[in-house]
Structure formats: C-alpha cells, structure tokens
Design an enzyme around this catalytic site. Sequence first.
Site, short mmCIF file in Angstrom:
data_model
loop_
_atom_site.label_atom_id
_atom_site.label_comp_id
_atom_site.label_asym_id
_atom_site.label_seq_id
_atom_site.Cartn_x
_atom_site.Cartn_y
_atom_site.Cartn_z
N MET A 30 0.84 -1.20 0.00
CA MET A 30 0.00 0.00 0.00
C MET A 30 0.88 1.25 0.00
O MET A 30 0.42 2.34 0.35
CB MET A 30 -0.94 -0.01 1.20
N ALA A 32 4.09 3.98 0.85
CA ALA A 32 4.86 4.49 2.00
C ALA A 32 5.93 3.46 2.33
O ALA A 32 6.01 2.97 3.46
CB ALA A 32 3.95 4.81 3.18
N LEU A 33 6.70 3.14 1.33
CA LEU A 33 7.60 1.98 1.41
C LEU A 33 8.74 2.19 2.41
O LEU A 33 9.26 3.29 2.57
CB LEU A 33 8.17 1.68 0.03
N GLY A 36 11.20 -2.96 5.18
CA GLY A 36 10.49 -4.24 5.19
C GLY A 36 9.96 -4.57 3.80
O GLY A 36 10.13 -5.70 3.30
N HIS A 37 9.32 -3.58 3.16
CA HIS A 37 8.82 -3.80 1.80
C HIS A 37 9.99 -4.13 0.86
O HIS A 37 9.90 -5.06 0.04
CB HIS A 37 8.15 -2.52 1.26
N GLY A 149 4.88 -10.42 4.12
CA GLY A 149 5.71 -10.30 5.32
C GLY A 149 5.08 -10.92 6.55
O GLY A 149 3.88 -10.79 6.78
N ASP A 152 2.67 -9.21 9.24
CA ASP A 152 1.20 -9.36 9.27
C ASP A 152 0.89 -10.85 9.34
O ASP A 152 0.48 -11.46 8.35
CB ASP A 152 0.59 -8.70 8.03
N SER A 188 4.45 1.36 7.67
CA SER A 188 4.12 2.64 7.05
C SER A 188 3.51 3.59 8.07
O SER A 188 3.71 4.79 8.03
CB SER A 188 3.14 2.43 5.89
P1 AMP Z 1 1.53 -3.00 3.47
O1 AMP Z 1 2.06 -1.97 2.51
O2 AMP Z 1 1.56 -2.57 4.89
O3 AMP Z 1 0.21 -3.57 3.02
O4 AMP Z 1 2.57 -4.20 3.41
C1 AMP Z 1 2.90 -4.82 2.20
C2 AMP Z 1 3.68 -6.08 2.50
O5 AMP Z 1 4.86 -5.75 3.22
C3 AMP Z 1 2.88 -7.06 3.37
O6 AMP Z 1 3.13 -8.38 2.89
C4 AMP Z 1 3.48 -6.85 4.73
O7 AMP Z 1 3.37 -7.97 5.58
C5 AMP Z 1 4.93 -6.56 4.39
N1 AMP Z 1 5.59 -5.84 5.48
C6 AMP Z 1 5.11 -4.75 6.15
N2 AMP Z 1 5.97 -4.39 7.12
C7 AMP Z 1 7.00 -5.27 7.08
C8 AMP Z 1 8.21 -5.43 7.84
N3 AMP Z 1 8.52 -4.62 8.85
N4 AMP Z 1 9.04 -6.45 7.50
C9 AMP Z 1 8.73 -7.29 6.48
N5 AMP Z 1 7.63 -7.19 5.73
C10 AMP Z 1 6.76 -6.19 6.02
#
Ligand code: AMP
Length: 281
Positions: A30, A32-33, A36-37, A149, A152, A188
């Site tokens: 989503m 705001a990378l 982790g992303h 990741g 979640d 994010s």
């Molecule tokens: P999001 O943009 O929050 O929907 O996350 C996109 C992907 O990045 C999802 O698969 C999350 O689980 C993963 N993700 C978010 N934060 C982290 C993190 N700190 N370490 C590893 N993966 C992450």
Amino acid sequence: MKIFKSALELKESQKKIKLSGGKIGFVPTMGALHAGHISLVEMSKNHCEITICSIFVNPTQFNDLKDFENYPATLESDILKLEMAGCDILFLPGAKEIYPMGTTLQQKYDLGELENILEGKYRPGHFQGVCQIVHLLLNIVSPDFLFIGQKDYQQCMVIKKLLEILKLETKIIIGPTYRELSGLAFSSRNQRLTTAQKEDAKAIFEMLSFIKKNINTTPPNELIDYSIKYLLSKGFENVDYVSIANADNLEPVSAIDSTKKVALFAGKIGAVRLIDNMILE
Ligand code: AMP
C-alpha cells in the site's frame, strides 16, 4: 523500472516473460515503502526473473475511514526506492482500474474462525477486503511467487487460505519482519508517530522478547497480564490484544507445553494503531 497504471498494459508486457518461461515474483503493497517492503522486493529478485511490485491503498480493507484517509502517501520516494532495489515493474492502478464496478464484495471468502479472531475481531470486514484486493491483483499479475511479510502474521494465514480457496498455483514466500535498530517493526504507520511516541513504541519489541524469553517457565496468562500492564505503563493508549497462540491456527495456548507458539500484539499509541508478532521458538 516500468510503471503501468492499466491492468491491460501490464498483462501485455508480461506475455513475453511468460513465453520465455521466466518466473514472476509479486510484492503487493500500500506504498509508503520502508525497508520491510524492500526486503520482499529483494527476496523476489533472488527467486524470480521478473519482480513486480504494486502500490494501491485498498479502501475495502479499512474498517476505519480516518485510518484510510490518514494513510501515508510518499509516491516519489517509493518509486526511487523501488528503482534502487532493482524492481522491474511497478503496478500503480487507480481505484477505477481496480474497482470499475464499485467496491462491493463480489464473493464472500470462507475464512472460518480466522476471520473472527484477533485482527478479524477488532477490524470487522478487514480480511474480506484483503482477500478481495489480493484476488483481483493475482488475476491481473498471475505471479509464480507471492512475497508477503510475517509482520502481518494473521494476514499471511488468510492469504494462504485464499490461495487454497481459489486453487491457485502461485506459491507464497513469507519474509521475516524487518525492524529498526530499536526493535520496532518497520511499518508505514510509523511515519505518523512523533519522536516521543516512537520511543514508547519500542516497548512492543521489548514485551515480545520478554514473552519469548519466559515462555518455557511462566504460564501464558501471566505473561499476557504482565505485558498489557507494561505496555499501558509505557504510553500505549490502549491494547487491543496480547495473545499467545498456537502458531498454526492462532488458538490461544494456556499451558506451558511444546506447542509451536506465536505472540501477537495490537494496540494504539495516540491515534496510531500498530501490530507486531514474534514466533516463540
Ligand atoms: P503494506 O504496505 O503494509 O500492506 O505491506 C505490504 C507487504 O509488506 C505485506 O506483505 C506486509 O506484511 C509486508 N511488510 C510490512 N511491514 C513489514 C516489515 N517490517 N518487515 C517485512 N515485511 C513487512
């Protein structure tokens, strides 16, 4: 890096890759990378010939309109980060591209109890929205591998279940949680924390590490009580849950035993809701 806003264009560009037998890795986000992303993009690059990342803030997985409206957007720096990481394609659809007929759920996904517990309990409808968007994106991208990741944890279980329901051959690879030096998991939503709140948020990792250290000698319920008190004393507005659960089905574990366990947390600092987890091995 190529940027596609239209699903048709994206599919067209993939035809050649598919014909040549190249494997496609997909990292849905989503935006705001953060690190982790990017770690997921790097994993995909190690496994696959082509890496596609998507950025789409999916309205149907937000049960709280304010959370959706305040979700951080940093597109320019996201593009830069993806380029530096060597991502091949960014899929950047608008809402009309994803939901031309509106956002009404076309299909109810049978997620069983997973949908009613922990995040499901505190964010009604959230996991149906997650399934809806992942289903739509998988139809467009048709990846060989999907990179998500562990941050979640419950969402990973939901997406595994979704792939079973859809009988898709896409394989899931789960990346470890990336953390700041303080132990705070990259998120994010951290961008919305003040410096003082970020300092307080370190308590999440301290609490999860404490549980991990003591899980073989202290009953789970005592650890949970202690953890909630600790977090509230460290500036958390509220704690939705601290759970010590079976790592395979998320059922609470109450005894000191050899079950593979995971500790999961959700709570709010100010207006920012954070989640985290740790496998207790
Ligand atoms: P999001 O943009 O929050 O929907 O996350 C996109 C992907 O990045 C999802 O698969 C999350 O689980 C993963 N993700 C978010 N934060 C982290 C993190 N700190 N370490 C590893 N993966 C992450």
